[in-house]
Write a protein that holds these residues in place. Structure first.
Motif, PDB file in Angstrom:
ATOM      1  N   GLU A 387     -14.138  -4.357 -17.018  1.00 11.46           N
ATOM      2  CA  GLU A 387     -15.342  -4.852 -16.334  1.00 11.46           C
ATOM      3  C   GLU A 387     -15.905  -3.831 -15.344  1.00 11.46           C
ATOM      4  OE1 GLU A 387     -13.084  -8.598 -17.537  1.00 11.46           O
ATOM      5  OE2 GLU A 387     -12.643  -6.528 -16.955  1.00 11.46           O
ATOM      6  N   TYR A 388     -15.032  -3.007 -14.764  1.00 11.82           N
ATOM      7  CA  TYR A 388     -15.497  -2.023 -13.783  1.00 11.82           C
ATOM      8  C   TYR A 388     -16.283  -0.878 -14.412  1.00 11.82           C
ATOM      9  CZ  TYR A 388     -12.522  -4.177 -10.189  1.00 11.82           C
ATOM     10  OH  TYR A 388     -11.954  -5.044  -9.289  1.00 11.82           O
ATOM     11  N   GLU A 389     -16.198  -0.709 -15.727  1.00  6.47           N
ATOM     12  CA  GLU A 389     -16.888   0.394 -16.388  1.00  6.47           C
ATOM     13  C   GLU A 389     -18.402   0.279 -16.236  1.00  6.47           C
ATOM     14  OE1 GLU A 389     -15.456   0.584 -20.397  1.00  6.47           O
ATOM     15  OE2 GLU A 389     -13.378   0.960 -19.777  1.00  6.47           O
ATOM     16  N   GLU A 390     -18.894  -0.935 -16.117  1.00  6.87           N
ATOM     17  CA  GLU A 390     -20.334  -1.146 -15.949  1.00  6.87           C
ATOM     18  C   GLU A 390     -20.854  -0.455 -14.694  1.00  6.87           C
ATOM     19  OE1 GLU A 390     -24.003  -2.400 -17.174  1.00  6.87           O
ATOM     20  OE2 GLU A 390     -22.106  -2.707 -18.271  1.00  6.87           O
ATOM     21  N   ASP A 391     -20.007  -0.394 -13.657  1.00  9.38           N
ATOM     22  CA  ASP A 391     -20.435   0.181 -12.376  1.00  9.38           C
ATOM     23  C   ASP A 391     -20.609   1.698 -12.428  1.00  9.38           C
ATOM     24  OD1 ASP A 391     -20.141  -2.401 -11.441  1.00  9.38           O
ATOM     25  OD2 ASP A 391     -18.125  -2.051 -10.638  1.00  9.38           O
ATOM     26  N   LEU A 392     -20.074   2.340 -13.468  1.00  4.62           N
ATOM     27  CA  LEU A 392     -20.124   3.807 -13.578  1.00  4.62           C
ATOM     28  C   LEU A 392     -21.150   4.281 -14.606  1.00  4.62           C
ATOM     29  CD1 LEU A 392     -18.304   5.882 -11.995  1.00  4.62           C
ATOM     30  CD2 LEU A 392     -17.442   3.560 -11.928  1.00  4.62           C
ATOM     31  N   ASN A 401     -21.215   9.735 -11.094  1.00  4.68           N
ATOM     32  CA  ASN A 401     -19.929  10.216 -10.559  1.00  4.68           C
ATOM     33  C   ASN A 401     -19.336   9.291  -9.495  1.00  4.68           C
ATOM     34  OD1 ASN A 401     -21.713  11.076  -8.424  1.00  4.68           O
ATOM     35  ND2 ASN A 401     -20.207  12.633  -7.814  1.00  4.68           N
ATOM     36  N   ILE A 402     -20.106   8.329  -8.989  1.00  8.23           N
ATOM     37  CA  ILE A 402     -19.559   7.277  -8.130  1.00  8.23           C
ATOM     38  C   ILE A 402     -20.153   5.953  -8.566  1.00  8.23           C
ATOM     39  CG2 ILE A 402     -19.227   8.837  -6.165  1.00  8.23           C
ATOM     40  CD1 ILE A 402     -21.677   7.421  -4.869  1.00  8.23           C
ATOM     41  N   GLN A 403     -19.581   4.870  -8.088  1.00 11.65           N
ATOM     42  CA  GLN A 403     -20.089   3.555  -8.432  1.00 11.65           C
ATOM     43  C   GLN A 403     -21.453   3.326  -7.786  1.00 11.65           C
ATOM     44  OE1 GLN A 403     -17.844   4.243  -6.246  1.00 11.65           O
ATOM     45  NE2 GLN A 403     -17.678   2.758  -4.583  1.00 11.65           N
ATOM     46  N   LYS A 404     -22.286   2.538  -8.439  1.00 11.03           N
ATOM     47  CA  LYS A 404     -23.649   2.316  -7.932  1.00 11.03           C
ATOM     48  C   LYS A 404     -23.699   1.281  -6.812  1.00 11.03           C
ATOM     49  CE  LYS A 404     -24.713   2.072 -12.329  1.00 11.03           C
ATOM     50  NZ  LYS A 404     -25.381   1.787 -13.603  1.00 11.03           N
ATOM     51  N   GLY A 405     -22.725   0.384  -6.757  1.00  9.45           N
ATOM     52  CA  GLY A 405     -22.699  -0.615  -5.691  1.00  9.45           C
ATOM     53  C   GLY A 405     -21.702  -0.254  -4.615  1.00  9.45           C
TER      54      GLY A 405
END
Length: 465
Positions: A387-392, A401-405
């Motif tokens: 699920e965390y892949e969406e953030d990258l 290169n970093i998460q958007k939130g």
């Protein structure tokens, strides 16, 4: 630190005898005969492995405080330990923690008139001394490897650039059965390692890729690859680190601690003659602000062809590691561990007492947890769910290169690296930012504590033939 192991106690009266006194303050006792005893106050009758490590370190720290240079210890005088340790395991534990506690980075200090307060000799005696000897000699070697990594990491950035780190690596490898290969900027460019090149382009110091190869196993055995970040100074780049950061800029010469740990682990594996094949890969660069620095909004093409949108230039370590992971694939490793002082988020989650680790391999997770506890390089597993892949996902490139939130920064770093490690049979990421500096009460000198050299050596032992 020199050591002797014998059934008989040393005769010289100037050698201080170590004893342990329950619920008594520590004290130095001088006898009429001229002998000296250092009584170490203990708080409990039975010690765990965790608390015994601290007691062993405290013994050396208190000896140094009393200017004692020569010590004698009977292992039977130590408090009872539960679970019990074999003589070999006890010998190894004593040596590792004596060496660690005796270390202090003093290369750039003027020596005091009376000399440095280092313990020079330890004499282990008594009925179990000989049984402890094999473990003690091994522990000395491991302790020396840890302290060598600490010395590299503690060295200030003006005295340890990527070029100088290469020189130190070659020097340290002399006499070890390890092949050292150095890739310069020209070779890095030819391999299209866009991540390494982007991070380094703001500095006058060119990047390097240090590769160490140790072949202790059968020729047909796939190796274990250890990949360590070595940013010899991390200013944050154009996204310069804020003054109030939990990891301030004054500590950022320590941002190569993981690379130092990998270098010294591979060399220790060779000196221990471990029966496994090990590859150490250490990308090294400086991350500096200048007119040539990479910028927020840049898109970088990595060695594997993936494109990365730069949202923050302080997310540089994962760019180095990503290209190094792709390079590691050439060796067809059976296991890959990457290590980095990667995120402040890991420090916020865990403080300074345990590293964070990430893997989707349940068997490997259990092994890492076990060797972390056995070695004393403590770790705690954090999730790396799909699920965390969406953030990258990048807006204008394959990845950001970093998460958007906000939040989950340590997880985001691990998810980013997993993108470049998907093809490996087994992979784990260790974020050792929480171990970038020794914690209070560890009885270690201020500076890099040498994590995770102990864990990595235990892991390599586990994977021996």
């Amino acid at each position: 630190m020199n050591a002797s192991l014998s059934t008989l106690p040393p005769a010289a009266p100037e050698i201080a005898r170590i004893s342990f006194a329950l619920r008594m303050p520590s004290a130095l006792v001088r006898h009429p005969s001229g002998g000296v005893t250092l009584e170490i106050g203990t708080e409990q009758r039975v010690y765990s492995h965790r608390t015994l490590r601290l007691l062993l370190r405290r013994t050396i720290v208190e000896a140094k405080a009393h200017h004692l240079r020569r010590l004698a210890l009977n292992p039977d005088d130590l408090p009872r330990v539960n679970p019990r340790l074999t003589p070999t395991a006890l010998g190894e534990m004593m040596a590792v923690h004596f060496e660690m506690a005796n270390f202090e980075f003093v290369q750039y200090k003027t020596p005091p008139q009376e000399g440095w307060r280092f313990v020079e000799e330890v004499h282990i005696f008594g009925p179990r001394a000989r049984a402890c000897e094999k473990g003690y000699r091994k522990g000395q070697l491991i302790g020396e490897a840890i302290n060598a990594a600490r010395t590299l990491a503690d060295t200030p950035a003006n005295h340890l650039t990527p070029r100088l780190l290469v020189q130190k690596t070659v020097q340290h490898a002399k006499g070890a059965n390890v092949r050292v290969k150095i890739l310069g900027k020209k070779e890095i460019k030819a391999l299209k390692m866009g991540g390494i090149l982007a991070v380094a382009q703001g500095s006058s110091e060119e990047p390097r890729l240090i590769v160490l190869e140790y072949h202790g196993g059968q020729k047909t055995q796939p190796p274990i690859a250890l990949v360590g970040k070595a940013v010899t100074f991390d200013s944050g780049g154009l996204n310069i680190k804020p003054r109030e950061s939990i990891l301030p800029t004054s500590l950022m010469h320590l941002d190569m601690g993981a690379g130092a740990a990998v270098i010294e682990t591979v060399l220790a594996a060779a000196r221990l003659k471990l029966k496994t094949n090990v590859i150490g890969i250490v990308p090294t660069a400086e991350n500096m602000p200048s007119g040539t620095s990479y910028r927020p909004g840049d898109i970088v093409t990595m060695m594997n062809g993936a494109t990365v949108e730069i949202l923050n230039t302080d997310g540089e370590g994962r760019l180095l590691l990503a290209d190094a992971l792709t390079y590691a694939a050439h060796y067809q490793p059976r296991l890959v561990i990457d290590i980095a002082t990667l995120t402040s988020a890991a420090v916020i989650a865990l403080g300074f007492r345990a590293a964070a680790f990430f893997t989707r391999n349940e068997r490997l997770a259990k092994i890492i947890e076990a060797v972390g506890e056995t070695s004393g390089d403590y770790v705690w597993r954090l999730p790396i769910w799909e699920e965390y892949e969406e953030d990258l996902k990048g807006t204008f490139a394959d990845l950001a290169n970093i998460q958007k939130g906000q939040g989950a920064g340590a997880i985001a770093g691990a998810v980013f690296l997993h993108y470049f490690a998907k093809t490996f049979p087994a992979w784990a990421h260790l974020d050792i930012a929480p171990r970038i500096i020794a914690a209070e009460g560890e009885y270690l000198a201020r500076g890099f504590p040498g994590a995770p050299v102990r864990l990595l050596i235990k892991l390599l032992e586990k994977y021996q033939q």
